[in-house]
Design a protein around this motif. Structure first.
Motif, short mmCIF file in Angstrom:
data_model
loop_
_atom_site.label_atom_id
_atom_site.label_comp_id
_atom_site.label_asym_id
_atom_site.label_seq_id
_atom_site.Cartn_x
_atom_site.Cartn_y
_atom_site.Cartn_z
N THR A 191 -3.07 99.45 51.24
CA THR A 191 -3.46 100.75 51.77
C THR A 191 -4.67 101.30 51.02
N SER A 192 -5.15 102.47 51.46
CA SER A 192 -6.45 103.00 51.01
C SER A 192 -6.52 103.31 49.52
N HIS A 193 -5.64 104.21 49.04
CA HIS A 193 -5.68 104.55 47.61
C HIS A 193 -4.27 104.65 47.06
N GLU A 194 -4.15 104.70 45.76
CA GLU A 194 -2.85 104.59 45.10
C GLU A 194 -2.06 105.90 45.19
N ALA A 195 -1.62 106.20 46.42
CA ALA A 195 -0.93 107.47 46.67
C ALA A 195 0.57 107.32 46.83
N PHE A 196 1.07 106.08 46.87
CA PHE A 196 2.46 105.87 47.25
C PHE A 196 3.33 105.32 46.11
N GLY A 197 2.97 105.65 44.89
CA GLY A 197 3.71 105.16 43.73
C GLY A 197 5.17 105.60 43.72
N TYR A 198 5.43 106.85 44.15
CA TYR A 198 6.80 107.36 44.13
C TYR A 198 7.63 106.73 45.25
N LEU A 199 7.01 106.47 46.38
CA LEU A 199 7.69 105.76 47.47
C LEU A 199 8.01 104.34 47.02
N ALA A 200 7.03 103.72 46.36
CA ALA A 200 7.20 102.35 45.87
C ALA A 200 8.34 102.26 44.86
N ALA A 201 8.38 103.20 43.93
CA ALA A 201 9.42 103.18 42.89
C ALA A 201 10.80 103.46 43.46
#
Length: 295
Positions: A191-201
């Motif tokens: 995806t575009s930028h590192e915005a989904f760290g909390y979803l990933a975790a």
């Protein structure tokens, strides 16, 4: 005297029904605030739907909006880098509510290949709303803040927050169950930028992105080349575009890496097309799109 008394009676309901003027930093926080505040608040969002809060530059009209507000609701964790300057410019004397005040922040995992021109978020990831459990904390913080501004409505704010948290709990349970049905090896996304760290975790997903935490971070040619190799090696199946991001870099990257378009994700803003007009819709849309590509 009788006329004055009648006039006072007529004015009293209007005064009692006056809404608390609230300014929210961006569309997602504005939506959550409206859910908690109901008809007791009038919420204006500085950064609207499909707009990028990372590159927001307050206008004189925005400063005037804040100056006349009683409550300013922000996400926090450094997401609104422009917020301290703006509150000073507005001479804001009201209550600032930091929605993510009780969120346990994730550390930023950057490799130093992004160039940023001043919108650095520091050492923590500010995109905490991508975990519904964090949004439950947002709801509590906002309810407490609104209760301070309007003590007479405190019980209603708490009740609305409790009802909203119930919806968030259901959404989280649904997402956890859905992602658990996908093999871990397939839970990878570009995806575009590192915005989904909390979803990933929260749901054990691997996100790869050419840009850093801020959309103002520019990926170097070397970083893009390295990412293409990584995408091929890890057999990432789909590339997702964000509703407020430039698609060109991802289109080029996806083409060179041989990754199929997976659709649109909503990262830092609600959408104006109705597909992600609220936080609840945004989250459900993102999960549904991701699952479709992974499966």
């Amino acid at each position: 005297m009788r006329k004055l008394f009648v006039a006072a009676l007529l004015l009293t309901p209007a005064l009692a029904m006056a809404k608390v003027p609230v300014v929210a930093s961006f569309s997602i926080v504005a939506d959550i605030t409206r859910e908690i505040g109901g008809d007791k608040v009038e919420v204006l969002s500085l950064v609207g739907a499909d707009q990028d809060a990372h590159v927001f530059q307050p206008s004189p009209a925005d400063v005037r909006k804040l100056a006349s507000a009683k409550v300013f609701v922000v996400s926090g964790l450094g997401f609104e880098g422009w917020m301290p300057r703006m509150t000073r410019a507005a001479g804001f004397k009201g209550l600032t509510v930091v929605a993510a005040a009780r969120v346990k922040p994730l550390a930023v995992q950057e490799e130093g290949h992004h160039e940023n021109d001043g919108h650095d978020h520091g050492s923590v990831d500010p995109h905490a709303w991508h975990n519904p459990q964090n949004v439950m904390l947002y709801a509590d913080a906002i309810a407490a803040g609104l209760a301070k501004a309007d003590p007479a409505s405190a019980d209603e704010f708490r009740q609305r927050a409790a009802a909203y948290k119930g919806k968030l709990k259901e959404l989280d349970a649904w997402a956890a169950q859905q992602f658990a049905s996908v093999p871990a090896a397939r839970r990878k996304v570009l995806t575009s930028h590192e915005a989904f760290g909390y979803l990933a975790a929260r749901y054990q997903i691997r996100f790869l992105a050419p840009q850093g935490i801020s959309t103002e971070a520019e990926a170097s040619a070397k970083a893009v080349a390295r990412l293409i190799q990584q995408v091929k090696k890890e057999q990432v199946k789909a590339v997702f575009f964000e509703n407020m991001a430039d698609k060109r870099l991802l289109q080029q990257l996806g083409k060179e890496a041989g990754v199929n378009p997976g659709g649109k994700l909503y990262a830092d803003a609600l959408s104006s097309d109705g597909k992600a007009g609220s936080y609840l819709q945004l989250f459900r849309s993102n999960v549904t799109s991701l699952l479709g590509a992974m499966r």
